[in-house]
Enzyme design. Structure first.
Site, PDB file in Angstrom:
ATOM      1  N   CYS A   1      -4.542 -30.424  28.594  1.00  0.00           N
ATOM      2  CA  CYS A   1      -5.321 -29.994  29.760  1.00  0.00           C
ATOM      3  C   CYS A   1      -6.801 -29.822  29.435  1.00  0.00           C
ATOM      4  O   CYS A   1      -7.525 -29.114  30.149  1.00  0.00           O
ATOM      5  CB  CYS A   1      -4.750 -28.701  30.354  1.00  0.00           C
ATOM      6  SG  CYS A   1      -3.036 -28.869  30.876  1.00  0.00           S
TER       7      CYS A   1
ATOM      8  N   ARG B   1      -1.867 -37.732  39.521  1.00  0.00           N
ATOM      9  CA  ARG B   1      -1.808 -36.281  39.716  1.00  0.00           C
ATOM     10  C   ARG B   1      -3.123 -35.635  39.296  1.00  0.00           C
ATOM     11  O   ARG B   1      -3.925 -36.213  38.565  1.00  0.00           O
ATOM     12  CB  ARG B   1      -0.658 -35.677  38.901  1.00  0.00           C
ATOM     13  CG  ARG B   1      -0.843 -35.837  37.402  1.00  0.00           C
ATOM     14  CD  ARG B   1      -0.059 -34.842  36.581  1.00  0.00           C
ATOM     15  NE  ARG B   1      -0.157 -35.145  35.168  1.00  0.00           N
ATOM     16  CZ  ARG B   1      -1.188 -34.826  34.390  1.00  0.00           C
ATOM     17  NH1 ARG B   1      -2.231 -34.194  34.896  1.00  0.00           N
ATOM     18  NH2 ARG B   1      -1.184 -35.140  33.103  1.00  0.00           N
TER      19      ARG B   1
END
Length: 238
Positions: free
Chosen positions: A194, A88
């Protein structure tokens, strides 16, 4: 800076034929490798015209995933939970109990073939669901995901409440979103979520919203239909 969730690409996310998206819910915890294998098979079937679009809601046991942009230095505690390398988009994220993961397998051939617009649609979907609980959330320029601003006497900060990481193959999407309902926020401490060090992580319960997972699911389903169109609930999980 708050970004506008309703950009011009938004309208192309609705299918012209209004065919409903199948909506499945798994009970218990689903192992990550099994979920990824099931997604791969479903995406191939959708691309071949042999299966319907699907949103799959589930929870994982505690684990970290690394997207294609993940940096090794952002894995601060490699032995804390299992680490899954995945295809992803994005960097490191955490999944675990109390977090609603929604894997989104949509045929973008029928929704405008606009990956950027699709990601904005996912953000808008989450923002709409959070609005049900009175939580004001938004997008931020240069940062994928959904954020809330927190303020106190003499201080303010921005915390992430939902993450987004997707992949598209033959214009069919998979992976998806994770919304923090009531996870153990300490578990995020084993990574740089992230790749962002200057902002924190929050959840509905951390914000004082005592929502259940069922209530979060209802809000997600209602908001999804506004952005992506009708759903067919009660589908068996993969």
């Amino acid at each position: 800076m708050l970004a506008d969730p309703l950009n011009s690409a938004q309208h192309s996310l609705l299918r012209e034929d209004e065919r409903p998206v199948q909506w499945a819910l798994s009970s218990g915890y689903v192992e990550y490798a099994a979920a990824e294998a099931a997604m791969e098979a479903r995406v191939a079937a959708i691309a071949a015209g042999e299966a319907e679009e699907l949103v799959w809601l589930l929870e994982h046991p505690p684990l970290y995933t690394a997207g294609v942009s993940a940096k090794d230095d952002d894995l601060l505690a490699p032995d804390r939970f299992p680490v899954h390398r995945t295809g992803r988009g994005g960097q490191f994220t955490y999944h675990g109990p109390g977090q609603r993961v929604a894997y989104v397998m949509l045929d973008l051939n029928k929704r405008g073939k606009d990956v950027r617009g699709f990601v904005h649609g996912l953000e808008d979907w989450i923002i709409g669901a959070l609005d049900r609980f009175g939580v004001e959330a938004g997008m931020r320029e240069g940062r994928v995901g959904v954020w809330v601003e927190r303020k106190g006497a003499g201080w303010s900060r921005e915390d992430k409440i939902a993450a987004i990481g997707v992949k598209v193959r033959k214009w069919v999407s998979f992976h998806g979103i994770s919304l923090n309902v009531e996870p153990d926020l300490d578990h995020f401490g084993g990574i740089v979520p992230c790749g962002i060090t200057e902002h924190g992580v929050t959840s509905l319960v951390d914000l004082g919203v005592l929502a259940t997972m069922d209530e979060a699911d209802d809000a997600l389903k209602s908001s999804f239909q506004r952005v992506f169109g009708p759903v067919q609930p009660g589908v068996a999980p993969l």
